[in-house]
Design an enzyme around this catalytic site. Structure first.
Site, PDB file in Angstrom:
ATOM      1  N   ASP A   1      -7.274  -3.978  10.374  1.00 15.84           N
ATOM      2  CA  ASP A   1      -6.116  -3.115  10.571  1.00 15.84           C
ATOM      3  C   ASP A   1      -5.998  -2.715  12.034  1.00 15.84           C
ATOM      4  O   ASP A   1      -6.977  -2.814  12.792  1.00 15.84           O
ATOM      5  CB  ASP A   1      -6.298  -1.849   9.707  1.00 15.84           C
ATOM      6  CG  ASP A   1      -5.002  -1.062   9.511  1.00 15.84           C
ATOM      7  OD1 ASP A   1      -5.042  -0.038   8.815  1.00 15.84           O
ATOM      8  OD2 ASP A   1      -3.957  -1.488  10.052  1.00 15.84           O
TER       9      ASP A   1
ATOM     10  N   CYS B   1       0.829  -1.215   0.000  1.00 20.20           N
ATOM     11  CA  CYS B   1       0.000   0.000   0.000  1.00 20.20           C
ATOM     12  C   CYS B   1       0.857   1.256   0.000  1.00 20.20           C
ATOM     13  O   CYS B   1       1.980   1.253   0.513  1.00 20.20           O
ATOM     14  CB  CYS B   1      -0.913   0.009   1.225  1.00 20.20           C
ATOM     15  SG  CYS B   1      -2.241   1.225   1.091  1.00 20.20           S
TER      16      CYS B   1
END
Ligand SMILES: O=C(O)c1ccccc1NCC(=O)[C@H](O)[C@H](O)COP(=O)(O)O
Length: 213
Positions: free
Chosen positions: A131, A8
């Site tokens: 997350d 990412c």
């Protein structure tokens, strides 16, 4: 391990090529101005057009309006929308219906209570990103390089395919996979030499560590 990997915060041709060469299945493009990984629509378009077919392009947004999402999806060829803000179930459903794209909802975890939200989001999303919850007052809702207690989700699954994120590194990713049973992982800070600067060697080390396990 045949774990699928998302790198990412792709913000340069070098980082995109390094992630693809290392074998990443997903590339994440961050559209969040406060982030050191933020990319413009034009840069994201140029990078995305060079990504080989078969590698998924993930657009990461935070509480975006329809107008902003219209502009993003009209400009950048993306495969998945990652919603990393406080989007509720109805907002997730509405975005999924409006754009006809797979949606990955990020859920921040720091306590057993947070894990409960994953069941509901799993019913309205195509994937969920599990997350680390951003600390109170953090500038970023994600990409903080912080891990959560993986025991909170050990061997769990939810109503959609899921991806583990938060503080992963080449040194801890195998342990994280073994402990949680994750079949997909996502990393940003752990493969950088400085905030927003992806390190090709660390990207390769991250994926090689998984493949060697
Ligand atoms: O990465 C960012 O800068 C970011 C900014 C705003 C919202 C989300 C962001 N990242 C989300 C991701 O998917 C990260 O890869 C994930 O939070 C893991 O980050 P890290 O702990 O740095 O590996």
């Amino acid at each position: 391990m045949d774990t699928r990997v998302k790198i990412c915060g792709i913000n340069s041709q070098q980082s995109s090529e390094a992630a693809v060469a290392a074998g990443a299945q997903y590339l994440g493009f961050v559209f969040f101005p406060k982030s050191p990984r933020n990319v413009s629509l034009e840069l994201a378009r140029d990078l995305a057009l060079d990504v080989p077919v078969g590698v998924a392009k993930v657009a990461l947004v935070v509480n975006s309006t329809d107008e902003a999402l219209d502009q993003l999806t009209d400009t950048v060829p993306i495969d998945i929308l990652q919603l990393h803000g406080s989007e509720d179930l109805e907002r997730v459903k509405a975005i999924r219906a409006r754009y006809g794209l797979p949606v990955m909802k990020a859920v921040g975890v720091s306590s057993p209570q947070d894990v409960k939200a994953l069941d509901a989001y799993g019913l309205v999303s195509d994937q969920v990103l599990v997350d680390a919850k951003a600390p109170k007052g953090a500038a970023l809702p994600g990409g903080n390089g912080l891990a959560f207690d993986w025991r909170l989700i050990s061997k769990r699954g939810w109503n959609a395919p899921w991806m583990l994120a938060g503080g992963l590194t080449p040194e801890n990713v195998v342990q994280a996979i073994q402990l949680t049973g994750a079949k997909q992982v996502d990393v940003s800070s752990g493969v950088e030499s400085a905030p927003g600067v992806k390190d090709p060697k660390k990207i390769k080390a991250f994926i090689d560590a998984i493949r060697a396990a």
